[in-house]
Design a protein around this motif. Structure first.
Motif, PDB file in Angstrom:
ATOM      1  N   ASN A  23     -29.594  55.802  42.814  1.00 37.44           N
ATOM      2  CA  ASN A  23     -29.247  56.326  44.148  1.00 37.44           C
ATOM      3  C   ASN A  23     -29.753  55.441  45.280  1.00 37.44           C
ATOM      4  O   ASN A  23     -30.027  55.935  46.353  1.00 37.44           O
ATOM      5  N   LEU A  24     -29.910  54.147  45.012  1.00 39.64           N
ATOM      6  CA  LEU A  24     -30.396  53.257  46.066  1.00 39.64           C
ATOM      7  C   LEU A  24     -29.394  53.203  47.206  1.00 39.64           C
ATOM      8  O   LEU A  24     -28.186  53.182  46.976  1.00 39.64           O
ATOM      9  N   SER A  25     -29.939  53.150  48.427  1.00 38.15           N
ATOM     10  CA  SER A  25     -29.026  53.012  49.548  1.00 38.15           C
ATOM     11  C   SER A  25     -29.669  52.129  50.608  1.00 38.15           C
ATOM     12  O   SER A  25     -30.824  52.341  50.991  1.00 38.15           O
ATOM     13  N   LEU A  26     -28.945  51.095  51.030  1.00 46.59           N
ATOM     14  CA  LEU A  26     -29.453  50.190  52.059  1.00 46.59           C
ATOM     15  C   LEU A  26     -28.665  50.413  53.332  1.00 46.59           C
ATOM     16  O   LEU A  26     -27.449  50.215  53.371  1.00 46.59           O
ATOM     17  N   GLU A  27     -29.383  50.866  54.383  1.00 46.26           N
ATOM     18  CA  GLU A  27     -28.731  51.038  55.685  1.00 46.26           C
ATOM     19  C   GLU A  27     -29.459  50.146  56.661  1.00 46.26           C
ATOM     20  O   GLU A  27     -30.653  50.357  56.912  1.00 46.26           O
ATOM     21  N   GLY A  28     -28.754  49.125  57.188  1.00 47.21           N
ATOM     22  CA  GLY A  28     -29.459  48.124  57.980  1.00 47.21           C
ATOM     23  C   GLY A  28     -30.476  47.459  57.076  1.00 47.21           C
ATOM     24  O   GLY A  28     -30.141  46.966  55.987  1.00 47.21           O
ATOM     25  N   ARG A  29     -31.726  47.492  57.485  1.00 46.96           N
ATOM     26  CA  ARG A  29     -32.773  46.913  56.638  1.00 46.96           C
ATOM     27  C   ARG A  29     -33.735  47.997  56.136  1.00 46.96           C
ATOM     28  O   ARG A  29     -34.925  47.756  55.949  1.00 46.96           O
ATOM     29  N   ILE A  30     -33.165  49.196  55.949  1.00 46.36           N
ATOM     30  CA  ILE A  30     -33.953  50.314  55.426  1.00 46.36           C
ATOM     31  C   ILE A  30     -33.409  50.711  54.058  1.00 46.36           C
ATOM     32  O   ILE A  30     -32.247  51.098  53.919  1.00 46.36           O
ATOM     33  N   LEU A  31     -34.251  50.575  53.049  1.00 45.52           N
ATOM     34  CA  LEU A  31     -33.835  50.854  51.679  1.00 45.52           C
ATOM     35  C   LEU A  31     -34.389  52.214  51.262  1.00 45.52           C
ATOM     36  O   LEU A  31     -35.590  52.464  51.405  1.00 45.52           O
ATOM     37  N   SER A  32     -33.511  53.092  50.775  1.00 42.16           N
ATOM     38  CA  SER A  32     -33.989  54.426  50.426  1.00 42.16           C
ATOM     39  C   SER A  32     -33.502  54.846  49.051  1.00 42.16           C
ATOM     40  O   SER A  32     -32.544  54.303  48.499  1.00 42.16           O
ATOM     41  N   SER A  33     -34.215  55.816  48.517  1.00 40.91           N
ATOM     42  CA  SER A  33     -33.838  56.407  47.244  1.00 40.91           C
ATOM     43  C   SER A  33     -34.376  57.830  47.206  1.00 40.91           C
ATOM     44  O   SER A  33     -35.147  58.214  48.090  1.00 40.91           O
ATOM     45  N   GLU A  34     -33.973  58.590  46.200  1.00 44.25           N
ATOM     46  CA  GLU A  34     -34.489  59.956  46.125  1.00 44.25           C
ATOM     47  C   GLU A  34     -34.750  60.390  44.696  1.00 44.25           C
ATOM     48  O   GLU A  34     -34.151  59.886  43.748  1.00 44.25           O
ATOM     49  N   ILE A  35     -35.697  61.315  44.584  1.00 45.19           N
ATOM     50  CA  ILE A  35     -36.052  61.910  43.291  1.00 45.19           C
ATOM     51  C   ILE A  35     -35.793  63.409  43.402  1.00 45.19           C
ATOM     52  O   ILE A  35     -36.378  64.070  44.259  1.00 45.19           O
ATOM     53  N   ASP A  41     -36.863  45.816  55.316  1.00 49.15           N
ATOM     54  CA  ASP A  41     -38.179  45.764  55.953  1.00 49.15           C
ATOM     55  C   ASP A  41     -38.915  47.087  55.795  1.00 49.15           C
ATOM     56  O   ASP A  41     -40.135  47.155  55.952  1.00 49.15           O
ATOM     57  N   ILE A  42     -38.133  48.143  55.554  1.00 49.33           N
ATOM     58  CA  ILE A  42     -38.721  49.477  55.420  1.00 49.33           C
ATOM     59  C   ILE A  42     -38.147  50.107  54.152  1.00 49.33           C
ATOM     60  O   ILE A  42     -36.947  49.977  53.873  1.00 49.33           O
ATOM     61  N   ALA A  43     -39.023  50.766  53.384  1.00 47.32           N
ATOM     62  CA  ALA A  43     -38.558  51.480  52.182  1.00 47.32           C
ATOM     63  C   ALA A  43     -38.978  52.932  52.294  1.00 47.32           C
ATOM     64  O   ALA A  43     -40.034  53.243  52.840  1.00 47.32           O
ATOM     65  N   VAL A  44     -38.123  53.802  51.792  1.00 48.70           N
ATOM     66  CA  VAL A  44     -38.439  55.235  51.848  1.00 48.70           C
ATOM     67  C   VAL A  44     -37.936  55.932  50.582  1.00 48.70           C
ATOM     68  O   VAL A  44     -36.832  55.660  50.110  1.00 48.70           O
ATOM     69  N   VAL A  45     -38.787  56.793  50.034  1.00 43.14           N
ATOM     70  CA  VAL A  45     -38.385  57.630  48.902  1.00 43.14           C
ATOM     71  C   VAL A  45     -38.504  59.092  49.311  1.00 43.14           C
ATOM     72  O   VAL A  45     -39.542  59.528  49.824  1.00 43.14           O
ATOM     73  N   VAL A 105     -39.662  68.567  50.899  1.00 44.58           N
ATOM     74  CA  VAL A 105     -39.367  67.182  50.557  1.00 44.58           C
ATOM     75  C   VAL A 105     -40.537  66.294  50.973  1.00 44.58           C
ATOM     76  O   VAL A 105     -40.956  66.304  52.133  1.00 44.58           O
ATOM     77  N   ASP A 106     -41.067  65.563  49.996  1.00 48.04           N
ATOM     78  CA  ASP A 106     -42.138  64.623  50.275  1.00 48.04           C
ATOM     79  C   ASP A 106     -41.504  63.284  50.633  1.00 48.04           C
ATOM     80  O   ASP A 106     -40.642  62.791  49.916  1.00 48.04           O
ATOM     81  N   VAL A 107     -41.923  62.733  51.756  1.00 44.72           N
ATOM     82  CA  VAL A 107     -41.343  61.471  52.219  1.00 44.72           C
ATOM     83  C   VAL A 107     -42.402  60.379  52.144  1.00 44.72           C
ATOM     84  O   VAL A 107     -43.468  60.498  52.751  1.00 44.72           O
TER      85      VAL A 107
END
Ligand code: AMP
Ligand code: MN
Ligand code: MN
Length: 336
Positions: free
Chosen positions: A224-236, A265-269, A278-280
């Protein structure tokens, strides 16, 4: 209890902290919810040190002691808040907690009983909730501050104390790789190794070992990786956990892995918790600062590693967090 004048200089804070400890007979030490290696190492290291002063010390962790840190000497003595609730104490020492809610139920118990809190921490977002606040945002780990406290109390550092405190330093500096790893923390680590702390054993336990189910969980989340601009996110999601049979909380380091992508430059789960919240978990590369966003959302942390807990569902948390991160990124990105 009259409000206490806060000591302001570093020397005055150290003196006030050591005096409080000397005057106390029964102490309770508590670390933060979902404890990490620094929280646990500081708790056990200071606990062992204070036992040397013939104090009665109870160690409290708001969550069950994590399996992956059960190589730390004395972990069996750590209690859950409900199991320590009957015990009287006259000083509460809060370790690695940036705000009262990080202590869990222990905070309200101490507050309503009028028990003073000695707040020892290194988060720049610390809210100074203690009667004494020994907060050093420049320290790479709370365990590094504990070494200073143990010196100030004239307690010799034995191999067990050294092991716990080096564990804390290694965990928070990710093995001396964070940008706040300077000569001071390295010198402290050398001292702890001199006292017998097993450096390579601890590194192996903290960074090289994980249960296979963690790798299975990552395999799911990486779909479920998603790159928006330079922010990479995923979820559990809870559904992923059910599928794998891995019900513990935490992203087990996934966000640190995402933060290695050159393109971000920024990663978020985003992690769905059992209670639906939801824990961020936020990470940034040097030059960026995610602690402002975390603080704004009721959490906290450091420039490069922060977090918060939000109401669910996952999509609502995403919709709230991602635009704020994008905004933060835009203000912080160096002009092209
Ligand atoms: P984590 O992503 O859980 O490893 O947390 C990274 C950093 O953010 C740590 O320094 C935590 O102390 C801080 N942090 C994480 N979650 C919260 C929260 N809900 N409230 C305050 N600080 C947090
Ligand atoms: Mn911590
Ligand atoms: Mn810490």
């Amino acid at each position: 209890v009259p409000p206490e004048t806060q000591p302001s200089t570093q020397t005055a804070i150290v003196r006030a902290a050591t005096r409080r400890i000397a005057d106390a007979r029964d102490l309770q030490l508590v670390c933060h919810v979902s404890p990490d290696g620094d929280a646990l190492g500081s708790l056990l290291g200071l606990g062992k040190a204070l036992e040397r002063l013939q104090k009665r010390v109870s160690l409290v962790c708001p969550d069950p002691f994590p399996e992956e840190a059960r190589h730390l000497p004395g972990w069996e003595q750590v209690k859950l808040p409900q199991d320590a609730a009957g015990q009287d104490y006259d000083l509460l020492i809060s370790l690695d907690c940036s705000a009262p809610d990080r202590l869990g139920a222990v905070y309200e118990l101490a507050r309503s009983a009028g028990i003073p809190i000695l707040n020892i921490d290194h988060h720049p977002t610390n809210t100074a909730f203690g009667a004494i606040n020994w907060v050093e945002p420049k320290a790479a780990a709370t365990a590094q501050i504990i070494v200073k406290l143990v010196h100030a109390l004239d307690i010799p550092i034995d191999v067990e104390i050294a092991t716990c405190l080096l564990h804390g330093i290694l965990a928070d500096t990710r093995g001396f790789r964070t940008s706040n790893t300077g000569p001071d923390v390295l010198r402290t680590a050398v001292e702890l190794v001199d006292c017998g702390a097993p450096l390579s054993f601890l590194c192996d336990r903290i960074f090289n070992r994980r249960p296979l189910k963690t790798i299975h969980l990552w395999a799911q989340a990486l779909q479920n990786l998603s790159l928006e601009g330079r922010i990479l996110s995923s979820e559990i999601t809870q559904e992923m956990r059910q599928r794998i049979g891995y019900l513990d909380e935490g992203d087990s380091g996934l966000v640190n892995y995402l933060n290695t992508a050159n393109e971000a430059d920024i990663a978020v789960v985003f992690e769905e918790l059992q209670d639906g919240q939801v824990d961020v978990s936020l990470r940034a590369v040097p030059g960026f600062d995610v602690s402002g966003v975390a603080l704004h959302l009721g959490g906290g942390g450091h420039a490069l590693a922060s977090g918060c807990t939000l109401p669910g569902p996952l999509t609502a948390a995403r919709t709230r967090v991602l635009p704020l991160l994008q905004q933060a990124w835009e203000t912080q990105a160096p002009a092209q």
